[in-house]
Scaffold this motif. Structure first.
Motif, short mmCIF file in Angstrom:
data_model
loop_
_atom_site.label_atom_id
_atom_site.label_comp_id
_atom_site.label_asym_id
_atom_site.label_seq_id
_atom_site.Cartn_x
_atom_site.Cartn_y
_atom_site.Cartn_z
N LEU A 40 0.85 -1.37 0.16
CA LEU A 40 -0.04 0.25 0.64
C LEU A 40 0.60 1.66 0.11
O LEU A 40 1.69 1.96 0.64
N VAL A 71 1.05 5.02 0.22
CA VAL A 71 0.43 6.38 0.91
C VAL A 71 1.12 7.79 0.05
O VAL A 71 2.03 7.54 0.43
N HIS A 94 -1.39 -1.32 -4.13
CA HIS A 94 -2.53 0.34 -3.90
C HIS A 94 -1.62 1.37 -3.71
O HIS A 94 -1.32 1.08 -2.49
N LEU A 140 -3.29 5.59 -1.80
CA LEU A 140 -4.60 6.02 -1.61
C LEU A 140 -3.57 7.43 -1.70
O LEU A 140 -2.50 7.76 -0.93
N GLU A 141 -4.45 8.48 -1.65
CA GLU A 141 -3.87 9.76 -1.73
C GLU A 141 -4.52 10.08 -0.66
O GLU A 141 -6.00 10.24 -0.48
N VAL A 142 -4.05 11.18 0.63
CA VAL A 142 -4.33 11.30 1.83
C VAL A 142 -3.61 12.38 2.10
O VAL A 142 -2.69 13.12 1.49
N ASN A 187 -9.60 11.02 4.94
CA ASN A 187 -9.49 9.15 4.00
C ASN A 187 -9.08 8.28 4.87
O ASN A 187 -8.33 7.38 4.85
N GLU A 241 -10.61 5.29 5.22
CA GLU A 241 -11.04 4.80 3.15
C GLU A 241 -9.25 3.97 3.56
O GLU A 241 -9.06 2.24 3.46
N VAL A 242 -7.93 5.03 4.69
CA VAL A 242 -6.90 3.54 4.99
C VAL A 242 -6.55 2.65 5.60
O VAL A 242 -6.65 1.42 5.15
N LEU A 273 -8.68 -0.92 3.58
CA LEU A 273 -7.62 -1.06 2.77
C LEU A 273 -6.92 -1.45 3.49
O LEU A 273 -6.57 -2.52 2.72
#
Length: 227
Positions: free
Chosen positions: A166, A168, A199, A201-203, A213, A216-217, A220
């Motif tokens: 993941l 980030v 994956h 994720l933009e946070v 977010n 969502e983190v 996931l």
């Protein structure tokens, strides 16, 4: 002298080296203890209590959080554990361990500092990892090559083979933050990867204000660690 590099480290870094090297042993002992305890196994001369109620357990997964210093790893974890908003954090020089409750999963999260002198000990924490989270300051373009080098060095380690990744992209609230394909290209990641579940994720995580977010983190992380 062979150990001169060790003597030059700060006290906290020395502690990280010693404890990091034995992390796998400690974790294995803990898991063995839990299995013996929950299965009712007893030692010589002991008897199993019949009045003990059945123990309902959730799955526990080992998550390793890495990234360069200043990427926002500690802030991200504080946000995930609902501790955000209580002030600025100092960079992690050693490591932190915390349990975060996900969906039907307890995430045992190991966060290791990202300063240059600590990164060489990341490999001591890889064994048993079920999800690798790599945090990058998406607004610090000058350090993208450094982050890319460290990430790909990790992915070459056989202990992380097939372990989900993941990535980030943190600090999306800052000017100039990279997103999506541009961000992935800067890390030399072209999705999907054939050999690994990856994956992005933009946070925006911060220890000083409400972050976006985070649910969502966490969701996931819970899903990926089960695979």
């Amino acid at each position: 002298m062979a150990l001169s590099w060790f003597q030059d480290l700060s006290f906290v870094s020395k502690t990280a080296v010693v404890i990091g090297t034995s992390a796998s042993i400690i974790g294995g002992t803990y898991i063995l203890y839990k299995r013996l305890f929950l299965s009712g196994t007893t030692g010589p001369g002991e008897s199993t209590r019949e009045d003990v109620s059945p123990v309902i357990t959730q799955s526990e997964k080992r998550v390793l959080v890495l990234g360069l210093d200043g990427a926002g790893k500690s802030s991200l974890l504080k946000c995930l554990s609902h501790q955000e908003g209580d002030g600025k954090l100092e960079p992690t020089e050693g490591f932190n361990v915390m349990c975060i409750q996900g969906k039907n999963t307890t995430l045992n999260v190991w966060e290791v500092g990202g300063t240059k002198n600590v990164r060489s000990y990341w490999e001591n924490f890889l064994q048993g990892t079920e999800l690798l989270v790599f945090v990058v300051d998406s607004a610090d373009e000058l350090r993208f090559p450094e982050a890319k080098e460290e990430l790909h060095r990790l992915l070459k380690d056989g202990r992380l083979e097939k372990v989900p990744l993941l990535v980030v992209a943190n600090k999306q609230d800052l000017p100039g933050a990279k997103k999506g394909g541009d961000f992935l290209a800067s890390l030399d990641l072209v999705l999907p990867l054939k050999s690994r579940d990856v994956h992005l994720l933009e946070v925006s995580s911060s220890a000083e204000k409400k972050s976006a977010n985070m649910s969502e983190v966490l969701d996931l992380m819970s899903v990926l660690s089960k695979n």
